[in-house]
Design a protein around this motif. Sequence first.
Motif, short mmCIF file in Angstrom:
data_model
loop_
_atom_site.label_atom_id
_atom_site.label_comp_id
_atom_site.label_asym_id
_atom_site.label_seq_id
_atom_site.Cartn_x
_atom_site.Cartn_y
_atom_site.Cartn_z
N LYS A 35 0.73 5.67 8.13
CA LYS A 35 1.47 5.24 8.67
C LYS A 35 0.15 4.98 9.32
N ASP A 36 -0.98 5.06 9.26
CA ASP A 36 -2.59 5.31 10.00
C ASP A 36 -2.34 3.32 9.01
N CYS A 37 -1.85 3.00 7.78
CA CYS A 37 -1.87 1.82 7.11
C CYS A 37 -1.48 0.54 8.00
N LEU A 38 -1.66 -0.40 6.97
CA LEU A 38 -0.50 -1.88 7.61
C LEU A 38 0.89 -2.14 6.74
N GLU A 39 1.81 -2.15 7.27
CA GLU A 39 2.89 -2.27 6.69
C GLU A 39 3.03 -2.37 5.40
N SER A 40 2.10 -3.16 4.61
CA SER A 40 2.13 -3.27 3.04
C SER A 40 0.49 -2.98 2.60
N GLU A 41 0.64 -1.45 3.17
CA GLU A 41 -0.33 -0.02 3.30
C GLU A 41 0.09 0.68 2.34
N LEU A 42 -0.28 0.87 1.47
CA LEU A 42 -0.11 2.89 1.93
C LEU A 42 -1.91 3.43 1.47
N CYS A 43 -1.94 4.84 2.17
CA CYS A 43 -3.24 5.48 2.41
C CYS A 43 -2.64 6.36 0.64
N HIS A 44 -4.43 6.68 0.57
CA HIS A 44 -4.75 6.78 -1.09
C HIS A 44 -4.64 8.58 -0.79
N PRO A 45 -4.30 8.81 -1.72
CA PRO A 45 -4.05 10.19 -1.38
C PRO A 45 -4.92 11.10 -1.31
N ASP A 46 -6.10 10.65 -2.12
CA ASP A 46 -7.17 11.73 -1.94
C ASP A 46 -8.40 11.17 -1.60
N ASP A 47 -8.42 9.37 -1.92
CA ASP A 47 -9.72 9.51 -1.28
C ASP A 47 -9.92 8.53 0.65
N LYS A 48 -8.77 8.56 0.91
CA LYS A 48 -8.23 8.51 1.85
C LYS A 48 -7.81 7.06 2.87
N VAL A 49 -8.42 5.85 1.99
CA VAL A 49 -8.12 4.64 2.71
C VAL A 49 -7.29 4.12 1.41
N CYS A 50 -7.37 3.17 3.07
CA CYS A 50 -5.85 1.96 2.59
C CYS A 50 -5.92 1.47 1.63
N MET A 51 -4.56 1.25 0.59
CA MET A 51 -4.88 0.38 -0.11
C MET A 51 -3.51 -0.93 -1.01
N GLN A 52 -3.78 -2.17 -0.89
CA GLN A 52 -2.82 -3.50 -0.59
C GLN A 52 -1.41 -2.63 -1.31
N LEU A 53 -0.71 -2.42 -1.09
CA LEU A 53 0.29 -2.64 -1.96
C LEU A 53 1.12 -4.07 -2.59
N CYS A 54 1.55 -4.19 -4.33
CA CYS A 54 1.81 -5.52 -4.86
C CYS A 54 2.77 -5.33 -6.05
N ARG A 55 2.98 -6.04 -5.97
CA ARG A 55 4.15 -6.69 -7.39
C ARG A 55 3.30 -7.04 -8.03
N SER A 56 2.46 -7.83 -8.15
CA SER A 56 2.11 -8.93 -9.82
C SER A 56 0.57 -8.79 -9.20
N THR A 57 -0.78 -8.95 -10.11
CA THR A 57 -1.83 -9.20 -9.84
C THR A 57 -1.96 -10.61 -8.13
N ASP A 58 -1.09 -11.51 -8.71
CA ASP A 58 -1.29 -13.10 -7.61
C ASP A 58 -1.30 -12.20 -6.09
N ASP A 59 -0.36 -11.32 -5.43
CA ASP A 59 -0.62 -10.80 -4.77
C ASP A 59 -1.75 -10.93 -3.89
N CYS A 60 -2.93 -9.57 -5.43
CA CYS A 60 -3.49 -8.70 -4.45
C CYS A 60 -4.98 -9.73 -3.80
N PRO A 61 -6.02 -9.84 -3.38
CA PRO A 61 -7.26 -10.55 -3.14
C PRO A 61 -8.03 -11.00 -4.01
N GLU A 62 -8.91 -11.62 -4.01
CA GLU A 62 -10.14 -12.04 -5.56
C GLU A 62 -10.46 -11.13 -5.94
N SER A 63 -10.51 -9.88 -5.00
CA SER A 63 -11.61 -9.18 -5.08
C SER A 63 -11.26 -8.13 -5.83
#
Length: 93
Positions: A35-63
């Motif tokens: 809930k600390d992240c955007l709707e399109s993200e989830l919180c990594h259980p160990d590193d505690k950072v928001c990560m972008q959800l995706c269906r394919s690599t095309d959904d991801c940023p260039e980085s």
Amino acid sequence: MQLRRMTRVLVVLGAMGLALTACKGGIDLSCSVDKDCLESELCHPDDKVCMQLCRSTDDCPESADTCEALTDTNASRVCKCKNPEGCRGGTSP
């Protein structure tokens, strides 16, 4: 006289706005729960950072290089970097 005063006020306000924008630094991607992240993200259980959800690599940023499962036990697909040095901005732990 009024025009000069108004110009000074506008210049000062503009400078303050630029200073405040510059002082914010990077984006804080830290989280405790999903809930600390955007709707399109989830919180990594160990590193505690928001990560972008995706269906394919095309959904991801260039980085981010890949779209794969978060962990072996969590099938949620997130954008990750194969090389952590190339992944700036927190898209992958």
